[in-house]
Design a protein around this motif. Structure first.
Motif, PDB file in Angstrom:
ATOM      1  N   LEU A 275      17.818   5.786   7.850  1.00 51.76           N
ATOM      2  CA  LEU A 275      17.713   5.442   6.437  1.00 51.76           C
ATOM      3  C   LEU A 275      17.293   3.982   6.257  1.00 51.76           C
ATOM      4  N   GLU A 276      17.841   3.102   7.089  1.00 54.19           N
ATOM      5  CA  GLU A 276      17.483   1.683   7.000  1.00 54.19           C
ATOM      6  C   GLU A 276      16.000   1.475   7.308  1.00 54.19           C
ATOM      7  N   ARG A 277      15.501   2.197   8.320  1.00 51.93           N
ATOM      8  CA  ARG A 277      14.067   2.110   8.644  1.00 51.93           C
ATOM      9  C   ARG A 277      13.225   2.640   7.492  1.00 51.93           C
ATOM     10  N   LYS A 278      13.688   3.737   6.915  1.00 45.27           N
ATOM     11  CA  LYS A 278      12.970   4.344   5.792  1.00 45.27           C
ATOM     12  C   LYS A 278      12.880   3.370   4.621  1.00 45.27           C
ATOM     13  N   LEU A 279      14.013   2.747   4.273  1.00 45.39           N
ATOM     14  CA  LEU A 279      14.036   1.796   3.165  1.00 45.39           C
ATOM     15  C   LEU A 279      13.199   0.564   3.477  1.00 45.39           C
ATOM     16  N   SER A 280      13.216   0.150   4.751  1.00 42.06           N
ATOM     17  CA  SER A 280      12.410  -0.993   5.165  1.00 42.06           C
ATOM     18  C   SER A 280      10.926  -0.686   5.015  1.00 42.06           C
ATOM     19  N   ASP A 281      10.542   0.543   5.400  1.00 45.55           N
ATOM     20  CA  ASP A 281       9.139   0.953   5.259  1.00 45.55           C
ATOM     21  C   ASP A 281       8.730   0.985   3.796  1.00 45.55           C
ATOM     22  N   VAL A 282       9.646   1.461   2.947  1.00 46.08           N
ATOM     23  CA  VAL A 282       9.362   1.512   1.511  1.00 46.08           C
ATOM     24  C   VAL A 282       9.167   0.102   0.964  1.00 46.08           C
ATOM     25  N   ASP A 283      10.042  -0.823   1.410  1.00 44.83           N
ATOM     26  CA  ASP A 283       9.923  -2.215   0.968  1.00 44.83           C
ATOM     27  C   ASP A 283       8.601  -2.816   1.422  1.00 44.83           C
ATOM     28  N   ASP A 284       8.234  -2.522   2.694  1.00 46.32           N
ATOM     29  CA  ASP A 284       6.970  -3.044   3.219  1.00 46.32           C
ATOM     30  C   ASP A 284       5.799  -2.519   2.412  1.00 46.32           C
ATOM     31  N   CYS A 285       5.853  -1.214   2.113  1.00 44.54           N
ATOM     32  CA  CYS A 285       4.780  -0.606   1.315  1.00 44.54           C
ATOM     33  C   CYS A 285       4.747  -1.233  -0.076  1.00 44.54           C
ATOM     34  N   GLY A 286       5.959  -1.490  -0.607  1.00 45.94           N
ATOM     35  CA  GLY A 286       6.035  -2.099  -1.930  1.00 45.94           C
ATOM     36  C   GLY A 286       5.450  -3.492  -1.931  1.00 45.94           C
ATOM     37  N   ASP A 287       5.772  -4.281  -0.882  1.00 48.67           N
ATOM     38  CA  ASP A 287       5.232  -5.639  -0.782  1.00 48.67           C
ATOM     39  C   ASP A 287       3.720  -5.614  -0.626  1.00 48.67           C
ATOM     40  N   LYS A 288       3.238  -4.674   0.218  1.00 49.78           N
ATOM     41  CA  LYS A 288       1.798  -4.561   0.398  1.00 49.78           C
ATOM     42  C   LYS A 288       1.127  -4.153  -0.902  1.00 49.78           C
ATOM     43  N   GLY A 289       1.820  -3.240  -1.611  1.00 46.71           N
ATOM     44  CA  GLY A 289       1.274  -2.788  -2.891  1.00 46.71           C
ATOM     45  C   GLY A 289       1.195  -3.926  -3.884  1.00 46.71           C
ATOM     46  N   LYS A 290       2.261  -4.774  -3.887  1.00 45.84           N
ATOM     47  CA  LYS A 290       2.266  -5.920  -4.798  1.00 45.84           C
ATOM     48  C   LYS A 290       1.154  -6.900  -4.436  1.00 45.84           C
ATOM     49  N   GLU A 291       0.979  -7.115  -3.108  1.00 49.53           N
ATOM     50  CA  GLU A 291      -0.069  -8.028  -2.660  1.00 49.53           C
ATOM     51  C   GLU A 291      -1.441  -7.512  -3.069  1.00 49.53           C
ATOM     52  N   GLN A 292      -1.652  -6.176  -2.868  1.00 48.19           N
ATOM     53  CA  GLN A 292      -2.937  -5.583  -3.230  1.00 48.19           C
ATOM     54  C   GLN A 292      -3.164  -5.663  -4.731  1.00 48.19           C
ATOM     55  N   ALA A 293      -2.084  -5.394  -5.499  1.00 48.36           N
ATOM     56  CA  ALA A 293      -2.208  -5.455  -6.957  1.00 48.36           C
ATOM     57  C   ALA A 293      -2.511  -6.881  -7.399  1.00 48.36           C
ATOM     58  N   SER A 294      -1.824  -7.849  -6.749  1.00 50.25           N
ATOM     59  CA  SER A 294      -2.052  -9.251  -7.085  1.00 50.25           C
ATOM     60  C   SER A 294      -3.478  -9.666  -6.757  1.00 50.25           C
ATOM     61  N   LYS A 295      -3.959  -9.201  -5.579  1.00 50.54           N
ATOM     62  CA  LYS A 295      -5.327  -9.523  -5.166  1.00 50.54           C
ATOM     63  C   LYS A 295      -6.337  -8.923  -6.131  1.00 50.54           C
ATOM     64  N   LYS A 296      -6.073  -7.647  -6.529  1.00 51.45           N
ATOM     65  CA  LYS A 296      -6.974  -7.007  -7.490  1.00 51.45           C
ATOM     66  C   LYS A 296      -6.978  -7.764  -8.809  1.00 51.45           C
TER      67      LYS A 296
END
Length: 319
Positions: A275-296
């Motif tokens: 579960l911790e790995r799963k949540l960590s992956d979600v956070d990573d995806c969220g951060d990447k998503g925020k970075e991509q959204a910010s870049k866009k």
């Protein structure tokens, strides 16, 4: 003769209340697997249901799906192979509770020896898979096995001198013999598990057949989980569960239908780590998503600014 009665358990899947049927013995029958597959995918919401169901109730959605599919083919004059015979297919359904014998091939996880029972899954458009797969990178082992089925291999090595003949002329007959023996007896191989991860898409349901036991399988956050249908286990934990598909019990664990670790289980630490790995992956995806959204956002802002600049210059040139 009275019908068998199956215990039912509540299962909330994708936010909808459903029910699943539990097995009567230690073996999971194809009737249970198919019935649960249909209930989870296309079954109606069930806020209330009886504690037990008879065999005919579990067979009904399968029969209905077959009737619809065959009628659809006939209505649209779709040319189908001879095996798509309505009467023959409907005759198979009552035998599902007694089990099916599907013979896997060692090359791919969807390879089975053709039979009427296998066509039932094809007609219903349900992916049925197995994990008895040989690693092609193990070239000598792969070459010796050829494109064999599990039953063919078991027959070959059960004959007097059969195994010795199979490994004759290889670089290390003794080691290869042990490997073949272990492979023949297994229902799920290390390479097979890896291929199953590739074959099943995220959030996809399928039916897996291991040693003639049939279960609903599902992929969540890159891991494979089998729907637990042991009534004793479900009664102990009080809810429907998924069990992680692994090669050993030490690596397996239970999660709820919402994929939260089940308290009180033996391998709770494994479930918590997952579960911790799963949540960590979600956070990573969220951060990447925020970075991509910010870049866009920056790109769009830059494009707007450039339009303004060129517009001003254009005006300047025109003045």
């Amino acid at each position: 003769m009275s019908e068998s009665r199956y215990q039912l358990a509540r299962a909330q899947f994708n936010g909808v209340n459903k029910f699943i049927a539990c097995q009567l013995s230690t073996e999971s029958s194809p009737l249970i697997a198919l019935s649960n597959y249909f209930n989870l995918t296309v079954g109606p919401e069930c806020k209330d249901f009886p504690p037990f169901a008879e065999e005919s109730m579990l067979s009904k959605p399968i029969m209905t799906a077959l009737e619809y599919t065959v009628s659809h083919y006939a209505k649209h004059n779709i040319s189908v192979p001879g095996f798509l015979n309505k009467e023959r297919l409907l005759q198979i359904v009552p035998s599902l509770a007694k089990g099916l014998h599907l013979i896997p091939g060692c090359r791919r996880c969807q390879d089975f020896i053709a039979c009427d029972e296998l066509y039932l899954f094809y007609v219903l458009n349900i992916k049925v898979i197995h994990g008895w797969v040989c690693d092609p990178n193990d070239k000598e082992f792969f070459s010796v096995l050829g494109n064999c089925s599990r039953s063919t291999l078991l027959k070959s090595i059960s004959r007097p001198g059969g195994l010795a003949k199979l490994v004759e002329g290889t670089s290390n007959p003794s080691s290869l013999s042990k490997k073949i023996q272990k492979f023949a007896e297994s229902g799920l191989t290390k390479y097979g598990l890896r291929i199953l991860h590739e074959e099943i898409g995220e959030r996809q349901l399928a039916i897996i057949c291991i040693n003639d036991q049939f279960d609903v399988i599902y992929k969540c956050s890159g891991d494979l989980f089998v729907l637990e249908t042991d009534g004793h286990v479900l009664t102990k934990f009080g809810e429907a569960l998924w069990k992680r598909l692994t090669l050993t019990e030490e690596e397996s664990f239970y999660v709820t239908m919402h994929f939260d670790p089940v308290k009180g289980q033996k391998n709770i630490h494994k479930a918590t780590e997952w579960l911790e790995r799963k949540l960590s992956d979600v956070d990573d995806c969220g951060d990447k998503g925020k970075e991509q959204a910010s870049k866009k956002g920056r790109d769009r802002s830059s494009q707007v600014s450039n339009v303004g600049i060129w517009g001003d210059k254009a005006k300047g040139r025109g003045s």
